[in-house]
Design an enzyme around this catalytic site. Sequence first.
Site, PDB file in Angstrom:
ATOM      1  CE1 TYR A   1       0.348   6.283  -9.896  1.00 47.67           C
ATOM      2  CE2 TYR A   1      -1.765   6.868 -10.848  1.00 47.67           C
ATOM      3  CZ  TYR A   1      -0.939   6.775  -9.752  1.00 47.67           C
ATOM      4  OH  TYR A   1      -1.378   7.177  -8.520  1.00 47.67           O
TER       5      TYR A   1
ATOM      6  CB  SER B   1       1.048   9.162  -6.588  1.00 45.81           C
ATOM      7  OG  SER B   1       1.840   8.007  -6.423  1.00 45.81           O
TER       8      SER B   1
ATOM      9  CG  ASP C   1       8.541  -3.156  -7.927  1.00 50.42           C
ATOM     10  OD1 ASP C   1       7.773  -2.208  -8.135  1.00 50.42           O
ATOM     11  OD2 ASP C   1       8.134  -4.302  -7.729  1.00 50.42           O
TER      12      ASP C   1
ATOM     13  CG  ASP D   1     -15.131  10.260 -18.737  1.00 48.49           C
ATOM     14  OD1 ASP D   1     -14.804   9.225 -19.328  1.00 48.49           O
ATOM     15  OD2 ASP D   1     -14.305  11.127 -18.352  1.00 48.49           O
TER      16      ASP D   1
ATOM     17  N   GLY E   1     -14.576   5.296  -6.017  1.00 53.04           N
ATOM     18  CA  GLY E   1     -13.352   4.485  -6.075  1.00 53.04           C
ATOM     19  C   GLY E   1     -12.862   4.138  -4.668  1.00 53.04           C
TER      20      GLY E   1
ATOM     21  CE  LYS F   1      -2.564  10.220  -9.571  1.00 52.11           C
ATOM     22  NZ  LYS F   1      -3.897  10.747  -9.233  1.00 52.11           N
TER      23      LYS F   1
ATOM     24  CG  ASN G   1     -10.354   0.806 -10.990  1.00 48.05           C
ATOM     25  OD1 ASN G   1     -10.578  -0.394 -11.159  1.00 48.05           O
ATOM     26  ND2 ASN G   1      -9.322   1.242 -10.311  1.00 48.05           N
TER      27      ASN G   1
ATOM     28  CE1 TYR H   1      -4.549   9.493  -3.090  1.00 48.82           C
ATOM     29  CE2 TYR H   1      -3.896  11.146  -1.498  1.00 48.82           C
ATOM     30  CZ  TYR H   1      -4.791  10.665  -2.414  1.00 48.82           C
ATOM     31  OH  TYR H   1      -5.955  11.339  -2.674  1.00 48.82           O
TER      32      TYR H   1
HETATM   33  C1  WQD Z   1       4.249  -2.970  -3.127  1.00 40.58           C
HETATM   34  C2  WQD Z   1       5.368  -3.976  -2.922  1.00 40.58           C
HETATM   35  C3  WQD Z   1       6.200  -4.945  -4.946  1.00 40.58           C
HETATM   36  C4  WQD Z   1       2.510  -7.087  -5.942  1.00 40.58           C
HETATM   37  C5  WQD Z   1       1.978   1.488  -6.358  1.00 40.58           C
HETATM   38  C6  WQD Z   1       2.009   2.722  -7.208  1.00 40.58           C
HETATM   39  C7  WQD Z   1       1.852   3.937  -6.359  1.00 40.58           C
HETATM   40  C8  WQD Z   1       0.671   3.824  -5.428  1.00 40.58           C
HETATM   41  C9  WQD Z   1       0.685   2.529  -4.655  1.00 40.58           C
HETATM   42  C10 WQD Z   1      -1.086   5.156  -6.399  1.00 40.58           C
HETATM   43  C11 WQD Z   1       6.504  -3.845  -3.939  1.00 40.58           C
HETATM   44  C12 WQD Z   1       5.547  -6.010  -4.074  1.00 40.58           C
HETATM   45  C13 WQD Z   1       3.454  -6.285  -5.338  1.00 40.58           C
HETATM   46  C14 WQD Z   1       2.706  -8.494  -6.002  1.00 40.58           C
HETATM   47  C15 WQD Z   1       4.773  -8.220  -4.812  1.00 40.58           C
HETATM   48  N1  WQD Z   1      -0.535   3.930  -6.144  1.00 40.58           N
HETATM   49  N2  WQD Z   1       4.568  -6.848  -4.779  1.00 40.58           N
HETATM   50  N3  WQD Z   1       3.848  -9.005  -5.428  1.00 40.58           N
HETATM   51  O1  WQD Z   1       4.380  -0.425  -6.555  1.00 40.58           O
HETATM   52  O2  WQD Z   1       4.807   0.331  -4.156  1.00 40.58           O
HETATM   53  O3  WQD Z   1       3.101   1.492  -5.517  1.00 40.58           O
HETATM   54  O4  WQD Z   1       0.793   1.476  -5.597  1.00 40.58           O
HETATM   55  O5  WQD Z   1      -0.668   6.214  -6.113  1.00 40.58           O
HETATM   56  O6  WQD Z   1       1.694   5.006  -7.233  1.00 40.58           O
HETATM   57  O7  WQD Z   1       3.276   2.813  -7.821  1.00 40.58           O
HETATM   58  O8  WQD Z   1       2.672  -0.818  -4.712  1.00 40.58           O
HETATM   59  O9  WQD Z   1       1.379  -2.777  -3.999  1.00 40.58           O
HETATM   60  O10 WQD Z   1       2.234  -2.710  -6.388  1.00 40.58           O
HETATM   61  O11 WQD Z   1       3.848  -3.055  -4.506  1.00 40.58           O
HETATM   62  O12 WQD Z   1       5.803  -8.717  -4.287  1.00 40.58           O
HETATM   63  O13 WQD Z   1       1.894  -9.275  -6.558  1.00 40.58           O
HETATM   64  O14 WQD Z   1       4.854  -5.294  -3.089  1.00 40.58           O
HETATM   65  O15 WQD Z   1       7.392  -5.445  -5.559  1.00 40.58           O
HETATM   66  O16 WQD Z   1       7.729  -4.119  -3.285  1.00 40.58           O
HETATM   67  P1  WQD Z   1       3.868   0.109  -5.275  1.00 40.58           P
HETATM   68  P2  WQD Z   1       2.453  -2.379  -4.952  1.00 40.58           P
END
Ligand code: WQD
Length: 339
Positions: free
Chosen positions: A149, A124, A296, A58, A10, A153, A35, A177
């Site tokens: 999700y 996370s 968000d 798996d 991954g 975690k 994935n 993370y």
């Molecule tokens: C980042 C920012 C969105 C997409 C997630 C998981 C977290 C971790 C990281 C695993 C936010 C904005 C996003 C888009 C946008 N993963 N955005 N347009 O939600 O902070 O965290 O990924 O551990 O657990 O929750 O990451 O990249 O989805 O969003 O404006 O098409 O980008 O609103 O502010 P997020 P993200």
Amino acid sequence: MSILVTGGTGFIGSHTVVELLENNEDVVVVDNFVNSSPDVIDKIKQITGKDFSFYEVDILDREKLEKVFEENSIDSVIHFAGLKAVGESVQKPLEYYHNNITGTLVLLETMRKYNCKEIVFSSSATVYGNPGVDKYAESLGRGKTTNPYGTTKAMIEKILEDLYTSDNSWKICMLRYFNPIGAHKSGLIGDNPNGIPNNLMPYIQKVAVGELKELSVFGNDYNTVDGTGVRDYIHVVDLANGHIKALSKLKTYNPGVYVYNLGSGKGCSVLELIKTFEKVNNVKVPYKIAPRRPGDIDVVCADPTKAKEELNWCTQKTIEDMCKDSWNYIKNVSLIKNN
Ligand code: WQD
């Protein structure tokens, strides 16, 4: 003695396997390619010039997982395997709980059966929920998670804590993370999810390379520098090295449960990331302002002090590096696809 990496083909797993091999570790990888794809195996070997054992398994398949432990002397595990799309988890909670929780239980029971009691777990920042502070320290503890999700975690962290309480010969490190982005400098491995990306950087990549028309910026009315969401982005290679540091430190630790944030401690808004990506790569990323995405929050940022003090680890790479390496990777993928 070997290190077993679950989910090792991954995005984060593959970069960690590269760093482990380059540290001359003996690595065994299991993955079911839910994935990722088999070609990552050869790319890891191409980058490092090193070989490693791979099993298409798996972690829910107890019999096949036991075979891996039968055939290898595994002394520690880095556990990445799990479904990780926040939005998808809301639509498919049962699949997320079954895959992530039951899969981890099967892994832990198998580890116990083969007396392997050292694990680094891929957790996370989502376990913090929405604590209403700008910088998240480990001492905050787990909050109210906002999606299945994140709940998986948080539940796995609790399972690991209870496991240690029941048997204090386990050594457990949980790494929380923040937002991993970027790619290996070779451009051979990176983040390229199938279908429409949920996360920001993979979406930017696909817009920049022309696969998608424009980016939707989810809201510009947050209480931030420019109204768009602020996150703590961390280069995936820095993140991988955080695992190397955590594992080597864990070996010196007494049995116990140890928790660390892996983040930079610096926030970056959506618009700032877009502008940086365009500037360093001399490419346009068309976008439009769209409504907020449910769930968000304004700012998610690490307090990285504890990992610095105890693991002697901190991020080395900049937002510019993350943008350059992401672009280099997606251009490479796009070239291969179009040839
Ligand atoms: C980042 C920012 C969105 C997409 C997630 C998981 C977290 C971790 C990281 C695993 C936010 C904005 C996003 C888009 C946008 N993963 N955005 N347009 O939600 O902070 O965290 O990924 O551990 O657990 O929750 O990451 O990249 O989805 O969003 O404006 O098409 O980008 O609103 O502010 P997020 P993200």
